[in-house]
Design a protein around this motif. Sequence first.
Motif, PDB file in Angstrom:
ATOM      1  N   PRO A  34       0.849  -1.261   0.073  1.00 46.44           N
ATOM      2  CA  PRO A  34       0.107  -0.047  -0.193  1.00 46.44           C
ATOM      3  C   PRO A  34       0.769   1.319   0.183  1.00 46.44           C
ATOM      4  N   THR A  35       0.534   2.126  -0.981  1.00 44.26           N
ATOM      5  CA  THR A  35       1.343   3.054  -1.017  1.00 44.26           C
ATOM      6  C   THR A  35       0.694   4.519  -0.933  1.00 44.26           C
ATOM      7  N   SER A  36      -0.631   4.354  -0.795  1.00 45.19           N
ATOM      8  CA  SER A  36      -1.662   5.447  -0.655  1.00 45.19           C
ATOM      9  C   SER A  36      -2.742   5.256   0.415  1.00 45.19           C
ATOM     10  N   SER A  37      -3.499   6.337   0.647  1.00 41.93           N
ATOM     11  CA  SER A  37      -4.430   5.942   1.799  1.00 41.93           C
ATOM     12  C   SER A  37      -5.399   5.462   1.236  1.00 41.93           C
ATOM     13  N   HIS A  38      -5.797   5.678  -0.104  1.00 43.16           N
ATOM     14  CA  HIS A  38      -7.044   5.399  -0.636  1.00 43.16           C
ATOM     15  C   HIS A  38      -6.910   3.902  -1.274  1.00 43.16           C
ATOM     16  N   PRO A  39      -7.765   3.052  -0.690  1.00 40.97           N
ATOM     17  CA  PRO A  39      -7.761   1.577  -1.070  1.00 40.97           C
ATOM     18  C   PRO A  39      -7.950   1.267  -2.426  1.00 40.97           C
ATOM     19  N   ALA A  40      -8.664   2.140  -3.217  1.00 39.45           N
ATOM     20  CA  ALA A  40      -8.840   1.709  -4.655  1.00 39.45           C
ATOM     21  C   ALA A  40      -7.550   1.772  -5.406  1.00 39.45           C
ATOM     22  N   ASP A  41      -6.452   2.577  -4.935  1.00 42.48           N
ATOM     23  CA  ASP A  41      -5.219   2.366  -5.773  1.00 42.48           C
ATOM     24  C   ASP A  41      -4.660   0.904  -5.571  1.00 42.48           C
ATOM     25  N   MET A  42      -4.912   0.276  -4.575  1.00 47.79           N
ATOM     26  CA  MET A  42      -4.530  -1.380  -4.610  1.00 47.79           C
ATOM     27  C   MET A  42      -5.295  -1.952  -5.765  1.00 47.79           C
ATOM     28  N   LEU A  43      -6.543  -1.677  -5.940  1.00 50.42           N
ATOM     29  CA  LEU A  43      -7.400  -2.537  -6.746  1.00 50.42           C
ATOM     30  C   LEU A  43      -6.774  -2.155  -8.127  1.00 50.42           C
ATOM     31  N   VAL A  44      -6.519  -0.933  -8.283  1.00 51.03           N
ATOM     32  CA  VAL A  44      -6.178  -0.551  -9.695  1.00 51.03           C
ATOM     33  C   VAL A  44      -4.805  -1.069 -10.071  1.00 51.03           C
ATOM     34  N   ARG A  45      -3.766  -1.208  -9.239  1.00 57.89           N
ATOM     35  CA  ARG A  45      -2.612  -1.899  -9.207  1.00 57.89           C
ATOM     36  C   ARG A  45      -2.835  -3.359  -9.528  1.00 57.89           C
ATOM     37  N   LYS A  46      -3.834  -4.063  -8.683  1.00 55.44           N
ATOM     38  CA  LYS A  46      -4.192  -5.382  -8.833  1.00 55.44           C
ATOM     39  C   LYS A  46      -4.507  -5.678 -10.374  1.00 55.44           C
ATOM     40  N   LEU A  47      -5.491  -4.986 -10.587  1.00 55.69           N
ATOM     41  CA  LEU A  47      -6.479  -5.168 -12.175  1.00 55.69           C
ATOM     42  C   LEU A  47      -5.170  -4.966 -13.277  1.00 55.69           C
ATOM     43  N   GLY A  48      -4.244  -3.890 -13.001  1.00 59.44           N
ATOM     44  CA  GLY A  48      -3.299  -3.474 -13.855  1.00 59.44           C
ATOM     45  C   GLY A  48      -2.230  -4.750 -14.001  1.00 59.44           C
ATOM     46  N   SER A  49      -2.260  -5.505 -12.963  1.00 55.54           N
ATOM     47  CA  SER A  49      -1.088  -6.564 -13.159  1.00 55.54           C
ATOM     48  C   SER A  49      -1.766  -7.572 -13.733  1.00 55.54           C
ATOM     49  N   ILE A  50      -3.026  -7.540 -14.132  1.00 56.17           N
ATOM     50  CA  ILE A  50      -3.638  -8.788 -14.746  1.00 56.17           C
ATOM     51  C   ILE A  50      -3.717  -8.606 -16.187  1.00 56.17           C
ATOM     52  N   ALA A  51      -4.167  -7.179 -16.452  1.00 55.63           N
ATOM     53  CA  ALA A  51      -4.528  -6.667 -17.969  1.00 55.63           C
ATOM     54  C   ALA A  51      -4.190  -5.008 -17.888  1.00 55.63           C
ATOM     55  N   GLN A  52      -4.212  -4.506 -19.157  1.00 55.33           N
ATOM     56  CA  GLN A  52      -4.042  -3.228 -19.405  1.00 55.33           C
ATOM     57  C   GLN A  52      -5.260  -2.775 -19.013  1.00 55.33           C
ATOM     58  N   ARG A  58      -9.781   2.838 -15.488  1.00 58.14           N
ATOM     59  CA  ARG A  58      -9.118   3.308 -14.299  1.00 58.14           C
ATOM     60  C   ARG A  58      -9.676   4.181 -13.527  1.00 58.14           C
ATOM     61  N   ARG A  59     -10.384   5.075 -14.137  1.00 51.09           N
ATOM     62  CA  ARG A  59     -11.186   6.205 -13.397  1.00 51.09           C
ATOM     63  C   ARG A  59     -12.472   5.765 -12.777  1.00 51.09           C
ATOM     64  N   ALA A  60     -12.973   4.637 -13.488  1.00 50.27           N
ATOM     65  CA  ALA A  60     -14.124   3.987 -13.157  1.00 50.27           C
ATOM     66  C   ALA A  60     -13.921   3.240 -11.993  1.00 50.27           C
ATOM     67  N   VAL A  61     -12.698   2.339 -11.874  1.00 54.45           N
ATOM     68  CA  VAL A  61     -12.516   1.466 -10.731  1.00 54.45           C
ATOM     69  C   VAL A  61     -12.146   2.428  -9.664  1.00 54.45           C
ATOM     70  N   MET A  62     -11.504   3.622  -9.852  1.00 55.68           N
ATOM     71  CA  MET A  62     -11.313   4.377  -8.689  1.00 55.68           C
ATOM     72  C   MET A  62     -12.533   5.110  -8.093  1.00 55.68           C
ATOM     73  N   GLY A  63     -13.347   5.035  -8.925  1.00 58.50           N
ATOM     74  CA  GLY A  63     -14.704   5.699  -8.548  1.00 58.50           C
ATOM     75  C   GLY A  63     -15.782   4.557  -7.528  1.00 58.50           C
ATOM     76  N   LEU A  64     -14.984   3.315  -7.428  1.00 59.09           N
ATOM     77  CA  LEU A  64     -15.825   2.372  -6.676  1.00 59.09           C
ATOM     78  C   LEU A  64     -15.861   2.845  -5.203  1.00 59.09           C
ATOM     79  N   PRO A  65     -17.121   2.691  -4.571  1.00 63.05           N
ATOM     80  CA  PRO A  65     -17.181   2.823  -3.166  1.00 63.05           C
ATOM     81  C   PRO A  65     -16.632   1.897  -2.464  1.00 63.05           C
ATOM     82  N   MET A  66     -15.624   2.277  -1.288  1.00 64.41           N
ATOM     83  CA  MET A  66     -14.901   1.139  -0.823  1.00 64.41           C
ATOM     84  C   MET A  66     -15.005   1.441   0.711  1.00 64.41           C
ATOM     85  N   THR A  67     -15.027   0.554   1.603  1.00 63.87           N
ATOM     86  CA  THR A  67     -15.138   1.015   3.145  1.00 63.87           C
ATOM     87  C   THR A  67     -13.800   0.133   3.757  1.00 63.87           C
ATOM     88  N   ALA A  68     -12.771   0.602   4.126  1.00 65.89           N
ATOM     89  CA  ALA A  68     -11.978  -0.062   4.954  1.00 65.89           C
ATOM     90  C   ALA A  68     -12.155  -0.296   6.106  1.00 65.89           C
TER      91      ALA A  68
END
Lengths: 277, 277
Positions: A34-52, A58-68
């Motif tokens: 984790p390099t950011s306080s926003h959990p969506a960053d983690m998801l973006v990196r994860k998905l980015g590691s699977i596919a481009q 990316r914006r759509a993923v960042m817009g996901l509602p998440m509760t840490a």
Amino acid sequence: MYSKLVIGCFLQVLMAGRGARFHLQSEGRAALVPTSSHPADMLVRKLGSIAQLSDEERRAVMGLPMTARPLPGGHDIACEHDRPMQCCLILDGWASRYQFLAEGRRQIFSFHIPGDIPDLQCLHLRVMDHSLCALTPVMLAFIPHEAIRDLTTGYPGIAATLWRDTLVDGAVFREWMVGMGRRSACQAVAHLFCEMYVKLEAVGLAKNHRYKLPITQVDIADALGLSNVHVNRVLRQLREENLVVLRNGWLNISNWPELVKISEFDPLYLHVDRLAA
Amino acid sequence: MYSKLVIGCFLQVLMAGRGARFHLQSEGRAALVPTSSHPADMLVRKLGSIAQLSDEERRAVMGLPMTARPLPGGHDIACEHDRPMQCCLILDGWASRYQFLAEGRRQIFSFHIPGDIPDLQCLHLRVMDHSLCALTPVMLAFIPHEAIRDLTTGYPGIAATLWRDTLVDGAVFREWMVGMGRRSACQAVAHLFCEMYVKLEAVGLAKNHRYKLPITQVDIADALGLSNVHVNRVLRQLREENLVVLRNGWLNISNWPELVKISEFDPLYLHVDRLAA
DNA sequence: CGCAATCTTGAATCGATTCAAAGAATGTGG
DNA sequence: CCACATTCTTTGAATCGATTCAAGATTGCG
């Protein structure tokens, strides 16, 4: 009881954001720590590691509602027969999927590390057919099914990426079947250590053939279909053969090529494109 | 060598179309046995058994390009390391997924019956990490990946249905892991027989606790991680206990409730909604 | 009818389990 | 900071489930 550990884990996530935006490894691959306080960053990196991902995706993923939310080690996240309304993304810590049987027997199906969405399958299989628990204190980001469904409806590329993730999940199950069905106890344990190394290394949580392995010998036994006593003997054997040492929750692979060889480990099934080419 | 069988199998598919449009079972459920000369009908019925299809979705599925092709028993359909350009829908016969290991060991991952798309995972995992072969002479309908991708992009509901199908696939793997890891040989064999009965019954290929099981004892052994000798002994035991009789390729379950009980069979993991409710 | 594959059974063996008990590590509260 | 409880690890001895090896019986097929 667990509060100190949990707060520690939480701070670890938050504080990581102060550091460099990416932890670069020797291979120059972006790490998933984790390099950011926003959990969506983690998801973006994860998905980015699977596919481009496109910028729009990316914006759509960042817009996901998440509760840490932190959870103490040993706690169940979802149980058999539950009908969860959200999935969880692991931000920190380890989780595992398992099932209890009669007479105290248990089968562990998988170990999950930061970046994983261990209950993604319940997006389309409403009823849990097994349980999911935190192995260590964990920090989770919960994402409502509703939001993921909207996302996958609107973005077929993201749907394909998540789908692919569940398919790799299945491929790992197949490989574990090989281990339990046709490999010796020694090979099975060695294979598990190889698998976890490749997975952890891919997200920047292991290097130099060494990593934190926060599971007990009983967990290993229940994952591989062995008794804890036998796992202990196998570990001793692997240690005496100078292959791996597991001590105080750290695994040290002394002879990686030999470990790969004796366990017949071929990372193809993990479908890490950068490896499989 | 196999030609007679293959032609026989092909005719069986074609001739079924002459009969009633649906074979109704006692439960009033539409059977999946081929009732039309067009293979897309099979796919529509299969998807319809997983989720509700709208008229538009049904038309889209019917529009899929498919090429029916017979294949002799024992033939490989796709091999490890292949990068197939199409998926196959089984119209008739049985298939299995497996992997060969060193020293002639083999692990079978799954058995597939008419209506299944056993290599659907390669839609998103380009490289096969295992092999797929025909257990009996089969009739297959090949569908280009390109067409399926277009379909899933245009119809998120169909994408979700296919995705769900691969998730059930994974759930079955988990259950097999339980069998190999934590069940006795006897329980594992009994569990497999229960599972295949429920799956075959759901598509109208089994009833009255009896079905054609066109696999050898060696296949059962390689599926459950046992030796063929031990499978033979377990089968004798099950026979002597008046639970099941396997003879001449037919399986007869004499005592279904007891078989379910001793194998701890709970069909939840198959996610047949009509069962799980 | 004869070959090949599959199934069946016994005997010896082996890998892994169970049971039991001691030792090490870890966390807790006084 | 130490004593205690708990959980996890380690080891030995007896046992058991399953395997291996080997040989004979059965079945299916050309």
